[in-house]
Scaffold this motif. Structure first.
Motif, PDB file in Angstrom:
ATOM      1  N   THR A   1       0.874  -1.172   0.000  1.00 52.26           N
ATOM      2  CA  THR A   1       0.000   0.000   0.000  1.00 52.26           C
ATOM      3  C   THR A   1       0.909   1.219   0.000  1.00 52.26           C
ATOM      4  O   THR A   1       1.813   1.331   0.831  1.00 52.26           O
ATOM      5  N   PHE A   2       0.697   2.094  -0.965  1.00 51.28           N
ATOM      6  CA  PHE A   2       1.453   3.347  -0.943  1.00 51.28           C
ATOM      7  C   PHE A   2       0.613   4.469  -1.523  1.00 51.28           C
ATOM      8  O   PHE A   2      -0.478   4.244  -2.052  1.00 51.28           O
ATOM      9  N   GLY A   3       1.117   5.669  -1.372  1.00 51.95           N
ATOM     10  CA  GLY A   3       0.373   6.816  -1.882  1.00 51.95           C
ATOM     11  C   GLY A   3       0.900   8.117  -1.326  1.00 51.95           C
ATOM     12  O   GLY A   3       2.040   8.195  -0.853  1.00 51.95           O
ATOM     13  N   TYR A   4       0.045   9.136  -1.341  1.00 56.95           N
ATOM     14  CA  TYR A   4       0.518  10.460  -0.950  1.00 56.95           C
ATOM     15  C   TYR A   4      -0.631  11.378  -0.582  1.00 56.95           C
ATOM     16  O   TYR A   4      -1.764  11.205  -1.022  1.00 56.95           O
ATOM     17  N   THR A   5      -0.311  12.319   0.293  1.00 58.55           N
ATOM     18  CA  THR A   5      -1.127  13.516   0.487  1.00 58.55           C
ATOM     19  C   THR A   5      -0.368  14.637  -0.222  1.00 58.55           C
ATOM     20  O   THR A   5       0.668  14.399  -0.843  1.00 58.55           O
ATOM     21  N   ARG A   6      -0.857  15.859  -0.090  1.00 54.39           N
ATOM     22  CA  ARG A   6      -0.120  16.961  -0.732  1.00 54.39           C
ATOM     23  C   ARG A   6       1.208  17.242  -0.032  1.00 54.39           C
ATOM     24  O   ARG A   6       2.083  17.880  -0.599  1.00 54.39           O
ATOM     25  N   ARG A   7       1.363  16.745   1.208  1.00 54.14           N
ATOM     26  CA  ARG A   7       2.557  17.067   1.997  1.00 54.14           C
ATOM     27  C   ARG A   7       3.440  15.873   2.351  1.00 54.14           C
ATOM     28  O   ARG A   7       4.516  16.057   2.913  1.00 54.14           O
ATOM     29  N   LEU A   8       2.987  14.653   2.040  1.00 57.49           N
ATOM     30  CA  LEU A   8       3.730  13.484   2.490  1.00 57.49           C
ATOM     31  C   LEU A   8       3.509  12.313   1.542  1.00 57.49           C
ATOM     32  O   LEU A   8       2.379  12.062   1.119  1.00 57.49           O
ATOM     33  N   ALA A   9       4.582  11.607   1.216  1.00 54.81           N
ATOM     34  CA  ALA A   9       4.510  10.406   0.386  1.00 54.81           C
ATOM     35  C   ALA A   9       5.006   9.223   1.198  1.00 54.81           C
ATOM     36  O   ALA A   9       6.054   9.311   1.858  1.00 54.81           O
ATOM     37  N   VAL A  10       4.267   8.106   1.148  1.00 57.28           N
ATOM     38  CA  VAL A  10       4.574   6.944   1.992  1.00 57.28           C
ATOM     39  C   VAL A  10       4.404   5.666   1.179  1.00 57.28           C
ATOM     40  O   VAL A  10       3.434   5.528   0.426  1.00 57.28           O
ATOM     41  N   ALA A  11       5.328   4.729   1.348  1.00 57.04           N
ATOM     42  CA  ALA A  11       5.210   3.409   0.720  1.00 57.04           C
ATOM     43  C   ALA A  11       5.418   2.339   1.775  1.00 57.04           C
ATOM     44  O   ALA A  11       6.333   2.437   2.603  1.00 57.04           O
ATOM     45  N   VAL A  12       4.554   1.310   1.744  1.00 53.67           N
ATOM     46  CA  VAL A  12       4.635   0.204   2.705  1.00 53.67           C
ATOM     47  C   VAL A  12       4.570  -1.111   1.943  1.00 53.67           C
ATOM     48  O   VAL A  12       3.710  -1.297   1.073  1.00 53.67           O
ATOM     49  N   TRP A  13       5.486  -2.019   2.283  1.00 57.07           N
ATOM     50  CA  TRP A  13       5.485  -3.380   1.729  1.00 57.07           C
ATOM     51  C   TRP A  13       5.416  -4.369   2.863  1.00 57.07           C
ATOM     52  O   TRP A  13       5.975  -4.138   3.946  1.00 57.07           O
ATOM     53  N   THR A  14       4.716  -5.497   2.634  1.00 55.26           N
ATOM     54  CA  THR A  14       4.769  -6.609   3.575  1.00 55.26           C
ATOM     55  C   THR A  14       5.033  -7.899   2.804  1.00 55.26           C
ATOM     56  O   THR A  14       4.571  -8.078   1.675  1.00 55.26           O
ATOM     57  N   GLY A  15       5.799  -8.769   3.412  1.00 51.32           N
ATOM     58  CA  GLY A  15       6.132 -10.060   2.806  1.00 51.32           C
ATOM     59  C   GLY A  15       6.837 -10.917   3.817  1.00 51.32           C
ATOM     60  O   GLY A  15       6.826 -10.612   5.024  1.00 51.32           O
ATOM     61  N   ASN A  16       7.480 -11.971   3.375  1.00 51.55           N
ATOM     62  CA  ASN A  16       8.141 -12.883   4.298  1.00 51.55           C
ATOM     63  C   ASN A  16       9.641 -12.681   4.316  1.00 51.55           C
ATOM     64  O   ASN A  16      10.240 -12.207   3.349  1.00 51.55           O
ATOM     65  N   GLN A  17      10.231 -13.078   5.428  1.00 51.92           N
ATOM     66  CA  GLN A  17      11.664 -12.961   5.615  1.00 51.92           C
ATOM     67  C   GLN A  17      12.412 -13.914   4.686  1.00 51.92           C
ATOM     68  O   GLN A  17      12.062 -15.081   4.568  1.00 51.92           O
ATOM     69  N   ALA A  18      13.404 -13.382   4.019  1.00 50.35           N
ATOM     70  CA  ALA A  18      14.390 -14.158   3.251  1.00 50.35           C
ATOM     71  C   ALA A  18      13.846 -14.782   1.975  1.00 50.35           C
ATOM     72  O   ALA A  18      14.462 -14.678   0.920  1.00 50.35           O
ATOM     73  N   GLN A  19      12.693 -15.428   2.000  1.00 55.25           N
ATOM     74  CA  GLN A  19      12.196 -16.072   0.792  1.00 55.25           C
ATOM     75  C   GLN A  19      10.681 -15.934   0.700  1.00 55.25           C
ATOM     76  O   GLN A  19       9.999 -15.734   1.698  1.00 55.25           O
ATOM     77  N   GLU A  20      10.182 -16.024  -0.532  1.00 52.95           N
ATOM     78  CA  GLU A  20       8.749 -15.887  -0.746  1.00 52.95           C
ATOM     79  C   GLU A  20       7.991 -17.067  -0.145  1.00 52.95           C
ATOM     80  O   GLU A  20       8.391 -18.225  -0.287  1.00 52.95           O
ATOM     81  N   ARG A  21       6.872 -16.750   0.509  1.00 54.93           N
ATOM     82  CA  ARG A  21       5.972 -17.768   1.033  1.00 54.93           C
ATOM     83  C   ARG A  21       4.562 -17.202   0.957  1.00 54.93           C
ATOM     84  O   ARG A  21       4.382 -15.978   0.925  1.00 54.93           O
ATOM     85  N   PRO A  22       3.546 -18.039   0.945  1.00 51.33           N
ATOM     86  CA  PRO A  22       2.177 -17.521   0.931  1.00 51.33           C
ATOM     87  C   PRO A  22       1.912 -16.692   2.196  1.00 51.33           C
ATOM     88  O   PRO A  22       2.285 -17.090   3.303  1.00 51.33           O
ATOM     89  N   LEU A  23       1.305 -15.533   2.015  1.00 48.71           N
ATOM     90  CA  LEU A  23       0.995 -14.675   3.156  1.00 48.71           C
ATOM     91  C   LEU A  23      -0.323 -15.146   3.780  1.00 48.71           C
ATOM     92  O   LEU A  23      -1.389 -15.044   3.165  1.00 48.71           O
ATOM     93  N   ARG A  24      -0.211 -15.654   4.984  1.00 46.77           N
ATOM     94  CA  ARG A  24      -1.375 -16.153   5.708  1.00 46.77           C
ATOM     95  C   ARG A  24      -1.378 -15.576   7.124  1.00 46.77           C
ATOM     96  O   ARG A  24      -0.322 -15.327   7.704  1.00 46.77           O
ATOM     97  N   LEU A  25      -2.571 -15.431   7.674  1.00 50.76           N
ATOM     98  CA  LEU A  25      -2.700 -15.050   9.066  1.00 50.76           C
ATOM     99  C   LEU A  25      -2.525 -16.283   9.937  1.00 50.76           C
ATOM    100  O   LEU A  25      -2.468 -17.423   9.449  1.00 50.76           O
ATOM    101  N   ALA A  26      -2.472 -16.062  11.257  1.00 53.07           N
ATOM    102  CA  ALA A  26      -2.256 -17.181  12.167  1.00 53.07           C
ATOM    103  C   ALA A  26      -3.355 -18.217  12.070  1.00 53.07           C
ATOM    104  O   ALA A  26      -3.120 -19.412  12.290  1.00 53.07           O
ATOM    105  N   ASP A  27      -4.575 -17.782  11.736  1.00 53.00           N
ATOM    106  CA  ASP A  27      -5.693 -18.719  11.627  1.00 53.00           C
ATOM    107  C   ASP A  27      -5.793 -19.351  10.243  1.00 53.00           C
ATOM    108  O   ASP A  27      -6.752 -20.074   9.955  1.00 53.00           O
ATOM    109  N   GLY A  28      -4.833 -19.073   9.367  1.00 48.77           N
ATOM    110  CA  GLY A  28      -4.813 -19.680   8.050  1.00 48.77           C
ATOM    111  C   GLY A  28      -5.464 -18.864   6.954  1.00 48.77           C
ATOM    112  O   GLY A  28      -5.363 -19.207   5.772  1.00 48.77           O
TER     113      GLY A  28
END
Length: 688
Positions: free
Chosen positions: A612-639
């Motif tokens: 998720t990334f984007g901007y207001t008129r005064r601030l630009a922000v980028a956020v990434w989420t993924g797994n450590q070291a290698q790709e894996r399916p992103l799942r919550l604790a409950d699956g």
């Protein structure tokens, strides 16, 4: 106590000018060398060699700590260097600092010839001190010899040469900037901060005596008040007696009025002596800043260790409050983090950039500066690219697709084929390898560009990229701020530099899949590109360093804007772009928000990267989420499967709202859309 006295006041005969003292000292040197040659059996040729090869202070480069600061220039972020040392002008110190050191180490310093001849003679028969450096001048000579790149001369000869060429005040200055005080502190300035959290110029006499006491055995902390209080106080009393009786610097009443300081910094040998703080999340900011400096003309040809041992003051662009927020929300170990309670191995990265300047205000790439950087990459001290911060952006690349389309005169109202499955033979996607749609939208099977971009639909965005031309989409991303992209090659994944306009060799490494975010990019580049759009389409080069100074003199200063000043996109086109992704945040301000994911391996349902990334008129922000070291399916604790809005979205929204408040940023609404371009330029007719 007469605080105006100094080690070189008029009552000391040895402290006359160099020109007046040298004939006398030279004669004394000749006599002493003759005695030394007779006692130790050193030949005249050897004596001459020693004299000619003695390293003098001007030839030495003392390792001096470089300090990295937050953007305010006063809050310390990290302290670098092989030795924690800050070289100072010792003539600015109170004279009693030197007195205390003399009382501890060499009470005849002001009058002796730099050596203790009796100690040398005893050394010839095995009875001298182990280090063979009884006087302060000899102690400094030994330290200087160890620091010299040349062959080590005889310490006694070097001490005599020093005493012949320099005043006592100068020699004391060399010594105070060089000697080790324990606690990882080299030199009086670092010691004053390590023991009392103050500059050396502010030391009281009692505090100076505490520091002088530890010189005798700094390595084992034998006289450190936090480790061996009794021994430290006994040594302090020994110094007080020397100042009073042997050296006559204090009267009996002044000595009696002295009390042992109680406000020293508590310390233990089990505590790490390093003060670098590179093991913190901000350690990656330091790595990025140093990498940036290494590429500049001012530092490019310097030795590999110059930045950390050069005694520099590096002021970064990082705001302390914004950085603390980024760590609190994105660090998996923080209690407030949106990763708390999530599966082990889940990681996040966050970068915030100031539109119009390109300053990085917050940077979180990982929990430790000595570990992986999930937000970007940097050149280490040896010029090796280091980092892990490149990730496939997925549907977030829609913002560059739309920006390129607007620049080419295609309207947001144009219509595009949004079939669930579609072949694009011209791009090599035949019926055997069609583009498949994994997102459902009410507008399907035909959507406007506005609808397709907001929904992040793969098929129409692929068609748009094919029609506009992959080179133009790639160049839009590059111009906005994407400096690197990773492509597959025979050797695996290769970083492609996009800082210059891509030529045919570069373009040949990519396909139309650029438009659907197949090729990895960094989080910091995504944030920098968003800052370009937030600034109305004018780019400023993303950077981490505001200023570098040495001994108060400016070595480097940012020039704003630091990058290209040409307009990437017209203001009207930016208005349309912002309208496409416009959302209202919890604090009521307008923001352009882009979500996107990239699948895990060949899965049609699991994802491995969420943005998720984007901007207001005064601030630009980028956020990434993924797994450590290698790709894996992103799942919550409950699956349950994760999406872009599971973790990345909340981090983005909370950070943008809270950082805007912390930074005092005014809420500025987006302007109305212009709806530029040709509404008939799509690849599908309007629905009936």
């Amino acid at each position: 106590m007469d605080t105006e006295k100094s080690p070189d006041h008029d009552e000391t005969p040895a402290e006359t000018g160099n020109a007046a003292k040298r004939p006398r000292r030279f004669r004394k040197l000749v006599i002493i060398l003759a005695v030394l040659a007779s006692v130790l059996g050193i030949g005249a040729a050897t004596i001459g060699y020693y004299i000619s090869t003695v390293p003098v202070p001007e030839t030495l480069t003392l390792p001096e700590a470089t300090v990295v600061y937050y953007s305010d220039g006063t809050t310390e972020m990290a302290r670098l260097g092989d030795q924690n040392r800050t070289v100072i002008d010792t003539t600015t110190l109170p004279p009693y600092v030197a007195w205390a050191v003399m009382a501890a180490e060499d009470r005849s310093f002001e009058t002796n010839p730099g050596v203790d001849l009796g100690d040398l003679v005893r050394g010839a028969v095995g009875g001298a001190d182990e280090d063979g450096a009884a006087t302060i001048t000899m102690q400094y000579a030994r330290m200087a010899a160890d620091l010299s790149d040349g062959s080590r001369p005889d310490v006694a000869v070097m001490a005599w040469k020093l005493d012949d060429q320099y005043t006592k005040a100068e020699i004391m200055g060399f010594y105070l900037n060089t000697v080790y005080f324990g606690r990882g502190a080299y030199g009086i300035e670092a010691a004053a901060h390590a023991y009392f959290k103050k500059p050396a110029t502010s030391l009281s006499l009692g505090e100076a005596m505490v520091l002088a006491a530890v010189i005798k055995s700094p390595g084992d902390s034998a006289f450190d008040p936090s480790v061996n209080r009794r021994a430290a106080q006994d040594r302090w009393a020994y110094i007080r007696d020397g100042l009073t009786h042997a050296m006559k610097k204090l009267s009996a009443d002044e000595a009696a009025a002295l009390t042992y300081p109680e406000t020293f910094v508590k310390w233990s040998p089990n505590m790490p002596s390093s003060t670098s703080r590179l093991d913190r999340p901000t350690g990656l900011v330091v790595q990025q800043a140093l990498s940036e400096l290494r590429q500049l003309p001012e530092f490019r040809d310097k030795p590999a260790d110059y930045l950390r041992n050069g005694g520099l003051k590096i002021v970064t662009t990082i705001d302390k409050e914004a950085e603390s927020l980024a760590i609190a929300l994105a660090d998996e170990t923080a209690n407030r983090s949106h990763l708390a309670g999530k599966p082990k191995g889940l990681r996040a990265a966050l970068v915030a950039v100031e539109p119009g300047t390109g300053r990085v205000l917050a940077y979180f790439g990982g929990h430790s500066g000595t570990g992986a950087d999930y937000a970007g990459w940097y050149y280490d001290e040896h010029g090796t690219p280091t980092g892990y911060g490149a990730h496939p952006p997925g549907a977030t690349f829609a913002i560059y697709d739309v920006a390129a389309a607007l620049k080419e005169g295609i309207s947001l109202k144009s219509y595009w084929d949004a079939s669930r499955v579609k072949a694009f033979p011209r791009s090599g996607r035949t019926a055997d390898s069609p583009v498949r749609e994994n997102v459902a939208a009410d507008c399907q099977p035909t959507c406007t560009l506005l609808q397709a971009a907001r929904a992040g639909l793969t098929v129409p965005l692929f068609g748009l990229t094919e029609q506009v031309g992959m080179p133009k989409v790639l160049d839009m991303a590059r111009a906005a701020g994407v400096r690197d992209m990773w492509a597959r090659s025979a050797g695996g994944i290769t970083r492609v530099d996009l800082r210059a306009a891509p030529d045919q060799a570069v373009l040949a490494q990519f396909g139309t899949e650029v438009g659907i975010g197949q090729y990895p990019v960094t989080v910091v580049d995504q944030a920098g590109a968003m800052a370009t759009f937030a600034a109305g389409g004018v780019r400023a080069q993303t950077h981490f360093v505001k200023e570098v100074t040495k001994a108060g003199a400016t070595v480097y200063a940012e020039k704003l804007p630091t990058g290209a000043t040409e307009r990437v996109l017209s203001a009207a086109a930016v208005a349309d772009l912002s309208h496409t992704f416009q959302r209202r945040l919890a604090d009521g301000q307008d923001a352009a928000v882009v979500n996107g994911t990239w699948q895990y391996a060949d899965s049609a349902t699991d994802i491995a990267h969420a943005w998720t990334f984007g901007y207001t008129r005064r601030l630009a922000v980028a956020v990434w989420t993924g797994n450590q070291a290698q790709e894996r399916p992103l799942r919550l604790a409950d699956g349950r499967r994760m999406t872009a809005d599971t973790v990345a979205g909340p981090i983005f929204r909370d950070f943008t709202v809270q950082a805007s408040k912390a930074l005092g940023l005014a809420h500025e609404p987006f302007g109305p859309p212009a709806f530029l371009g040709d509404a008939s330029a799509g690849n599908a007719p309007p629905p009936r």
